[in-house]
Design a protein around this motif. Structure first.
Motif, short mmCIF file in Angstrom:
data_model
loop_
_atom_site.label_atom_id
_atom_site.label_comp_id
_atom_site.label_asym_id
_atom_site.label_seq_id
_atom_site.Cartn_x
_atom_site.Cartn_y
_atom_site.Cartn_z
N VAL A 1 0.84 -1.20 0.00
CA VAL A 1 0.00 0.00 0.00
C VAL A 1 0.88 1.26 0.00
O VAL A 1 0.41 2.35 -0.26
CB VAL A 1 -0.99 0.03 1.19
N ARG A 2 2.15 1.05 0.27
CA ARG A 2 3.07 2.20 0.25
C ARG A 2 3.64 2.43 -1.15
O ARG A 2 4.41 3.36 -1.37
CB ARG A 2 4.20 1.98 1.25
N GLN A 3 3.35 1.53 -2.06
CA GLN A 3 3.79 1.68 -3.46
C GLN A 3 2.55 1.52 -4.34
O GLN A 3 2.28 0.44 -4.87
CB GLN A 3 4.83 0.61 -3.80
N PRO A 4 1.76 2.60 -4.46
CA PRO A 4 0.44 2.51 -5.12
C PRO A 4 0.49 1.85 -6.50
O PRO A 4 -0.46 1.15 -6.87
CB PRO A 4 -0.03 3.95 -5.20
N ASP A 5 1.57 2.05 -7.25
CA ASP A 5 1.64 1.45 -8.60
C ASP A 5 1.59 -0.06 -8.55
O ASP A 5 1.18 -0.71 -9.51
CB ASP A 5 2.94 1.86 -9.31
N SER A 6 2.02 -0.63 -7.41
CA SER A 6 2.07 -2.09 -7.32
C SER A 6 0.66 -2.70 -7.33
O SER A 6 0.50 -3.89 -7.52
CB SER A 6 2.80 -2.51 -6.03
N LEU A 7 -0.35 -1.84 -7.12
CA LEU A 7 -1.72 -2.37 -7.07
C LEU A 7 -2.37 -2.46 -8.46
O LEU A 7 -3.40 -3.14 -8.62
CB LEU A 7 -2.60 -1.51 -6.16
N ASN A 8 -1.76 -1.80 -9.45
CA ASN A 8 -2.41 -1.75 -10.77
C ASN A 8 -2.69 -3.11 -11.40
O ASN A 8 -3.79 -3.34 -11.90
CB ASN A 8 -1.59 -0.87 -11.73
N PRO A 9 -1.72 -4.05 -11.39
CA PRO A 9 -2.03 -5.35 -12.01
C PRO A 9 -3.19 -6.06 -11.31
O PRO A 9 -4.00 -6.73 -11.96
CB PRO A 9 -0.72 -6.15 -11.83
N LEU A 10 -3.28 -5.87 -10.00
CA LEU A 10 -4.36 -6.50 -9.24
C LEU A 10 -5.71 -5.85 -9.60
O LEU A 10 -6.72 -6.53 -9.78
CB LEU A 10 -4.07 -6.30 -7.74
#
Ligand SMILES: Nc1nc2c(ncn2[C@@H]2O[C@H](COP(=O)(O)OP(=O)(O)OP(=O)(O)O)[C@@H](O)[C@H]2O)c(=O)[nH]1
Ligand SMILES: [Mg+2]
Ligand SMILES: [Zn+2]
Length: 366
Positions: free
Chosen positions: A160-169
């Motif tokens: 949650v501290r790296q918002p871009d990491s949520l895009n694939p999900l």
């Protein structure tokens, strides 16, 4: 049925409508139908029959009151599937959220979650959360290598501290009914709050002492990803510390491990449990299966064996007792059985016993 004023004239008694149960709270069922959320009670007969009404169920509503937005659940529409922990119906996919740290990623626990999803006949997706807590790239690579490269499970690393990491999900949850599952404290609710800040889900602490979550989420609720899209729903669920395998027979367990599939058909015995049997093709290819996976298999097998023994003893007890009874006693037992039929727990036991009789070893469900 509620403290709202009942406006009888607004009730169209003849009208029926299908909706989806989004949550259950304080004896009310909240059903969404054509963009409206109805607060519903169950029809008396449904209660009497002890029928499970699960979040995710499509239900037929009647006694619809458009003023008070209340209705009655008349019946449940046949389900596509159910998952048991947490109990939900008509699920498209389960994302297992397991943190890299706090609580520490536990490969055998991860396997237990995956196996549970496989048991429901669904394709699990892995989300390794709190990726910001990684101490080295190698940690992430190891997990990816096993679960994605070897086993073929889609694996995502998020923080949650790296918002871009949520895009694939985000991309894979559109248009689907998704359930987030995983241990307490792994960050399921935090993830959802990031995806849609309007959810405002409660987030807990992870105890420093025992590195476990505080079981913050208590209820299961299907949330709409976007306000005007009834097809993209996601459920936050409470984390479990103890996932049990108390409905699985020993011969079924290997079928839940996809890394066993290529070999198990070649075992000499159809009821092979791949432990120490002669002519076992899984053991012959043991080197191709990760040690952690084989260990997870053995752990679950122990539980499945215990379940089978327990079910056999209880069915024997019932059978033996029945033979000893005189005619009066048998009649009394029939009445008792009929009464018990309405009770959920006893129905389940009966089903287990029937399944056990049907399933001699070797007739494994694939
Ligand atoms: N470092 C870090 N901490 C996180 C992250 N996501 C969540 N947390 C923290 O993890 C703790 C638990 O988060 P929750 O979202 O409540 O976990 P949960 O899985 O919903 O837990 P239950 O509801 O108990 O099942 C909170 O203190 C969060 O701030 C993350 O990506 N990185
Ligand atoms: Mg939570
Ligand atoms: Zn074998």
């Amino acid at each position: 049925m509620s403290d709202k004023p009942l406006d009888n004239q607004s009730i169209d008694t003849a009208a029926e409508r299908v909706g989806r149960l989004l949550k259950y709270h304080s004896n009310f069922y909240y059903v969404e139908s054509e963009g409206v959320l109805y607060e519903c009670a169950l029809r008396g007969l449904l209660k009497k029959e002890g029928q499970d009404v699960l979040v995710g169920d499509f239900v037929v509503l009647d006694s619809i009151n458009e003023v008070t937005k209340t209705a009655r659940v008349q019946r449940v529409v046949d389900r596509k599937n159910t998952i048991s922990r947490p109990k939900l119906a008509n699920v498209d996919q389960v994302i297992v959220v397991y943190s890299l740290r706090e609580p520490l990623f536990d490969i055998n626990q991860m396997d237990r979650y995956l196996t549970h999803v496989e048991l429901a006949g669904l394709e699990p997706v892995l989300c390794v959360s709190k990726a910001d807590l990684a101490q080295s790239e190698a940690e992430l690579e190891q997990i990816q290598s096993l679960y994605q490269d070897q086993l073929g499970y889609r694996t995502y690393f998020t923080s949650v501290r790296q918002p871009d990491s949520l895009n694939p999900l985000l991309a894979i949850i559109q248009g689907k009914i998704t359930v987030l599952a995983g241990p307490s404290g792994s960050g399921k609710s935090s993830l959802l709050n990031r995806i849609n800040p309007n959810f405002q889900l409660r987030v807990g602490e992870v105890s420093a002492k025992i590195a476990r979550g505080a079981h913050t989420t208590r209820h299961v609720e299907l949330l709409a990803l976007n306000a005007d899209d009834a097809e993209s729903l996601i459920a936050d669920t409470p984390g479990f510390s103890n996932l049990k395998f108390n409905t699985v027979l020993p011969t079924q367990v290997a079928g839940l491990f996809r890394d066993f599939q290529a070999y198990k058909a070649d075992c000499a015995f159809t009821d092979c449990l791949h432990v120490d049997e002669e002519g076992c093709a899984v053991l012959k290819h043991r080197d191709c299966i990760a040690d952690s996976r084989y260990q997870s298999y053995l752990d679950i097998l122990v539980e499945a064996r215990a379940y089978k023994e327990e079910a056999a003893v209880s069915s024997q007890k019932q059978e033996f007792g029945y033979k000893q009874l005189d005619r009066k006693g048998k009649e009394a037992l029939q009445i008792l059985r009929l009464k018990e039929k309405n009770r959920d727990a006893s129905r389940r036991t009966q089903k287990q016993q029937v399944r056990l009789l049907e399933l001699e070893d070797g007739d494994a469900i694939e």
